[in-house]
Design an enzyme around this catalytic site. Structure first.
Site, PDB file in Angstrom:
ATOM      1  CB  CYS A 179     -28.477  22.307  12.894  1.00 49.98           C
ATOM      2  SG  CYS A 179     -28.386  23.298  14.407  1.00 49.98           S
ATOM      3  CB  CYS A 197     -21.655  23.868  16.728  1.00 47.09           C
ATOM      4  SG  CYS A 197     -21.832  22.968  15.162  1.00 47.09           S
TER       5      CYS A 197
END
Length: 299
Positions: A239, A71
């Protein structure tokens, strides 16, 4: 369990310092703490663990309890946490974080003793699709670019043809209203991601891993606007790996250039992505913020 709530441009996670805490069932814990009504509220759970090969290790779990490999927004927050909370010496300008996608190196911008922003070496992208490949969605054939930044992404650029394909899906006015600084008149604003995001995520082309899906509007050279449907989490405000995948896909398509910052605007803010032609590596720069800390009783 003691925790800290942090976010990278709105992509928020619950962070646990596992140098001091133990989380015996992280999958169930992720589901519990991520609930925005009965838990803390987040896009998932990230454990900051000791590492034998780096300054720390990041273990990430999505809000549905599934394990995440990497991530980009999360790793920036991990870097901020370990510096701000004294898990690395204060004279360090670079730290390393072990992830399931390898060790990531983070350069820190420190202001008044706290990390303000970080630049992450995200590694080399991997191309997962054939040139001109399309996804068959019923009668629709949607062009996409498959890019891995340690996790799989499917990038879809909006043009007249693709917008026409999406025209049957209802307008998501609530998301359009969230957009700050831009008029909510674009095709990207009108996409109803909850209506069809799962169809992309679970398309047979991407099973069993599933995929993250980015929908992109080209606003100018090296200037992109995107929304993202994340596997295991749904639509999120940002993201980091997705922004990197979008920048790479834009460069391959001729919408942006290597060796220059590509500005990627997301619902939660902006990231700056640079694909270095000499090393072949992608670098991401963005902020990370700590919101609050507390304790929660786990069932």
């Amino acid at each position: 369990m003691k925790f800290t709530k942090m976010h990278g441009i709105g992509n928020d996670y619950v962070y646990v310092n596992c140098f001091e805490e133990q989380v015996p069932d992280p999958e169930r814990t992720a589901v519990y703490v991520s609930d925005r009504h009965f838990g803390i509220g987040s896009d998932g759970l990230i454990l900051i663990q000791p590492s034998e090969t780096a300054d720390c290790r990041m273990d990430m779990y999505n809000l549905d309890g599934s394990r995440g490999m990497m991530c980009g927004n999360g790793v920036r927050c991990v870097g901020k946490y370990v510096y701000d909370h004294g898990l690395v010496p204060p004279d360090r300008g670079r730290i390393s974080v072990e992830t399931l996608s390898g060790i990531k190196y983070l350069d820190l911008e420190v202001e008044d003793g706290k990390v303000k922003s970080l630049t992450v070496d995200m590694g080399e992208p991997e191309i997962l699709s054939r040139e001109g490949e399309v996804l068959e969605m019923g009668e629709k054939r949607i062009p996409f670019a498959g890019i891995s930044m340690g996790n799989p992404h499917s990038v879809i650029f909006l043009d007249q043809e693709t917008e026409k394909m999406f025209a049957d899906w209802k307008k998501d006015s609530r998301t359009a209203e969230r957009r700050s600084g831009r008029e909510a008149k674009t095709g990207l604003d009108c996409l109803d991601l909850p209506a069809f995001g799962p169809a992309f995520e679970n398309h047979p082309r991407f099973l069993p891993q599933r995929t993250n899906t980015e929908f992109v509007e080209v606003c100018g050279e090296n200037d992109l606007l995107m929304r993202v449907w994340e596997r295991g989490s749904g639509e999120t405000l940002a993201c980091g790996t997705g922004a990197c995948a979008v920048a790479v896909a834009a460069i391959l398509a001729g919408y942006a250039q290597k060796d220059r910052d590509v500005k990627v605007d997301l619902l939660g803010g902006s990231l700056f992505i640079r694909w270095d032609s000499e090393s072949g590596r992608v670098f991401m720069t963005g902020e990370a913020k700590e919101v609050f800390s507390g304790e929660i009783d786990l069932p």
